[in-house]
Design a protein around this motif. Structure first.
Motif, PDB file in Angstrom:
ATOM      1  N   GLU A  27      62.531  -8.915  29.761  1.00 33.48           N
ATOM      2  CA  GLU A  27      62.033  -7.994  29.027  1.00 33.48           C
ATOM      3  C   GLU A  27      61.143  -6.831  30.198  1.00 33.48           C
ATOM      4  O   GLU A  27      61.499  -5.703  30.055  1.00 33.48           O
ATOM      5  CB  GLU A  27      60.919  -8.161  27.953  1.00 33.48           C
ATOM      6  N   CYS A 272      53.622  -4.930  32.460  1.00 36.75           N
ATOM      7  CA  CYS A 272      53.420  -6.511  32.341  1.00 36.75           C
ATOM      8  C   CYS A 272      52.062  -6.849  31.850  1.00 36.75           C
ATOM      9  O   CYS A 272      52.135  -7.919  31.124  1.00 36.75           O
ATOM     10  CB  CYS A 272      53.311  -6.661  33.935  1.00 36.75           C
ATOM     11  N   ASP A 274      50.529  -5.281  29.212  1.00 34.51           N
ATOM     12  CA  ASP A 274      51.071  -5.020  27.818  1.00 34.51           C
ATOM     13  C   ASP A 274      51.855  -6.314  27.383  1.00 34.51           C
ATOM     14  O   ASP A 274      51.612  -7.059  26.186  1.00 34.51           O
ATOM     15  CB  ASP A 274      52.019  -3.781  27.650  1.00 34.51           C
ATOM     16  N   PHE A 275      52.779  -6.708  28.117  1.00 32.91           N
ATOM     17  CA  PHE A 275      53.594  -8.012  27.545  1.00 32.91           C
ATOM     18  C   PHE A 275      52.582  -9.359  27.792  1.00 32.91           C
ATOM     19  O   PHE A 275      52.651  -9.882  26.895  1.00 32.91           O
ATOM     20  CB  PHE A 275      54.578  -8.252  28.884  1.00 32.91           C
ATOM     21  N   ARG A 277      49.309  -9.261  27.143  1.00 25.97           N
ATOM     22  CA  ARG A 277      48.574  -9.020  26.020  1.00 25.97           C
ATOM     23  C   ARG A 277      49.112  -9.351  24.704  1.00 25.97           C
ATOM     24  O   ARG A 277      48.798 -10.205  24.131  1.00 25.97           O
ATOM     25  CB  ARG A 277      47.925  -7.445  25.906  1.00 25.97           C
ATOM     26  N   ARG A 278      50.438  -8.785  24.660  1.00 21.61           N
ATOM     27  CA  ARG A 278      51.222  -9.142  23.312  1.00 21.61           C
ATOM     28  C   ARG A 278      51.452 -10.599  23.257  1.00 21.61           C
ATOM     29  O   ARG A 278      51.666 -11.016  22.032  1.00 21.61           O
ATOM     30  CB  ARG A 278      52.377  -8.364  23.351  1.00 21.61           C
ATOM     31  N   ASN A 279      51.570 -11.153  24.015  1.00 23.38           N
ATOM     32  CA  ASN A 279      51.928 -12.786  24.208  1.00 23.38           C
ATOM     33  C   ASN A 279      50.949 -13.475  24.570  1.00 23.38           C
ATOM     34  O   ASN A 279      51.044 -14.799  24.898  1.00 23.38           O
ATOM     35  CB  ASN A 279      53.165 -13.033  25.136  1.00 23.38           C
ATOM     36  N   ASN A 280      49.748 -13.106  24.255  1.00 23.06           N
ATOM     37  CA  ASN A 280      48.414 -14.131  24.323  1.00 23.06           C
ATOM     38  C   ASN A 280      48.459 -14.876  25.725  1.00 23.06           C
ATOM     39  O   ASN A 280      48.295 -16.118  25.530  1.00 23.06           O
ATOM     40  CB  ASN A 280      48.380 -15.173  23.350  1.00 23.06           C
ATOM     41  N   TRP A 281      48.717 -14.277  26.740  1.00 20.66           N
ATOM     42  CA  TRP A 281      49.017 -14.715  28.145  1.00 20.66           C
ATOM     43  C   TRP A 281      47.800 -15.737  28.358  1.00 20.66           C
ATOM     44  O   TRP A 281      47.813 -16.718  29.204  1.00 20.66           O
ATOM     45  CB  TRP A 281      49.171 -13.834  29.254  1.00 20.66           C
TER      46      TRP A 281
END
Ligand SMILES: Cc1ncc(COP(=O)(O)O)c(C=O)c1O
Length: 386
Positions: A27, A272, A274-275, A277-281
């Motif tokens: 992504e 990255c 945002d990625f 954040r969206r995926n609870n990194w």
């Protein structure tokens, strides 16, 4: 290896070297390619206008992620670029010293030696004892190398071959008390650990976004606190010098413009963030850190090895360096790759060798077993000793 988050790295191998160059989830890479297409479809307006606006926004987003002022941070291609900029500009006189450690990254030891030699100064690689037990020991050992000639300190936040989180907060605090300029190489830090530049008493910091933040290659940053921006020359003089269209920051004008280049990797960094954040990194990273400690403890027990630091979250993130001995690092690395399908770095430091594993979301228990089996076979056939 598993398909979590659709990383592009091959799944038919055991990839235990995320630390060297990262790897993008699909992504993120698709977003990057979209930016490149945008650039190529109208290069003029992109490079001169739209892209620059996006770049300024991408800089603000990254600054907020690492907790600093947007005008104190600039994108650069890699940490070597950042440290070359600093080492070249640092006003050192004959006899001055830059204090560092024996644990630094080879390319940047070379950069410091080069610029120090040119100025008649010395780059001091103070020995940090391995193993050590506490951060106080590290700090005390480091400052034994400090003299009245020391002008600046340079240390890694997370070391390369040995994968150690150094106590940079303590070291920078002490260095500031001694009136020294603090320069930190945080290539491995962003997104492997929570980075808060506000809380670090650091004058200059570089970090890579193309490692643990999962950006495409060529995305890194240089942070310089306001008090030090005036002595830092751009590595490359371009339109930002005597700018026809100055911003309110000379630092940004000087260092953000570097001739024609593809800055799509920089523009991908907000995606990255945002990625993650969206995926609870933070949860993903915590799990990887737990696995790192688990794997490290198992390997130390299994092969009866003494680790070089406590196996604890204070000193370890998502990488661990297994101390070994081998007469042939290159041969051993090739054997791990060709015979066992394992991508993992083997390095030499101080007559010792290290095999460093990294854990990312796509690594799983099978990878641990593959590594343990390979180490066992290689020990048996005499290619390495513990
Ligand atoms: C401590 C440290 N500094 C810097 C770098 C990377 O520098 P560059 O990308 O400029 O070669 C690395 C790479 O792994 C590293 O471990």
């Amino acid at each position: 290896m598993n398909d979590a988050f659709d990383f592009l790295v091959r799944k038919d191998i055991t990839f235990l070297n995320f630390g060297s160059f990262g790897s993008c989830p699909k992504e993120i890479f698709s977003f990057y390619q979209k930016k490149q297409l945008e650039l190529e479809s109208q290069p003029v307006s992109f490079i001169v206008e739209d892209g620059i606006n996006q770049l300024n926004n991408a800089r603000k987003t990254l600054a907020s992620y690492v907790h600093c002022q947007p005008d104190d941070l600039v994108y650069v291609t890699n940490p070597s670029y950042a440290i070359n900029t600093i080492a070249k500009s640092l006003r050192l006189k004959k006899g001055d010293e830059v204090l560092s450690t024996q644990l630094e990254y080879g390319a940047l030891i070379r950069a410091w030696n080069y610029y120090c030699e040119k100025k008649g100064a010395s780059f001091i690689q103070q020995r940090i004892p391995l193993p050590f037990s506490t951060s106080d020991e590290v700090v005390a050992a480091f400052f034994k190398g400090c003299s009245d000639k020391t002008k600046a300190i340079y240390i890694s936040h997370i070391t390369s071959a040995t994968a150690l989180i150094l106590p940079v907060e303590q070291i920078c605090e002490e260095a500031k008390k001694r009136g020294l300029i603090t320069i930190v190489d945080g290539a491995h830090a962003p997104a492997q650990i929570n980075l808060n530049l506000n809380n670090l008493n650091v004058d200059i910091y570089t970090g890579a976004c193309h490692k643990w933040m999962m950006a495409p290659k060529g995305a890194s940053f240089l942070f310089v606190s306001k008090a030090h921006q005036n002595w830092i020359d751009p590595l490359l003089i371009s339109w930002g010098y005597q700018s026809d269209n100055p911003s309110n920051s000379l630092f940004i004008d000087y260092h953000q413009t570097a001739g024609t280049r593809d800055f799509s990797a920089f523009l991908t960094v907000p995606f990255c963030i945002d990625f993650m954040r969206r995926n609870n990194w933070e949860d993903v990273s915590d799990k990887n850190k737990k696995n790192t400690i688990d794997w490290a403890l198992r390997l130390m027990n299994r092969f009866n090895i003494e680790p070089i630091s406590p196996i604890s979250p204070s000193f370890l993130g998502q990488m661990f360096a297994i101390p070994i001995y081998t007469p042939d690092c290159v041969g051993l690395k090739q054997r791990l790759w060709h015979q066992f399908n394992i991508e993992i770095p083997v390095t030499q430091l101080d007559k010792r060798n290290f095999i460093r594993f990294s854990i990312q979301a796509f690594n799983d228990w099978e990878d641990y077993i593959a590594l343990e089996n390979a180490l066992q076979a290689l020990e048996k056939s005499g290619f390495l000793k513990f």
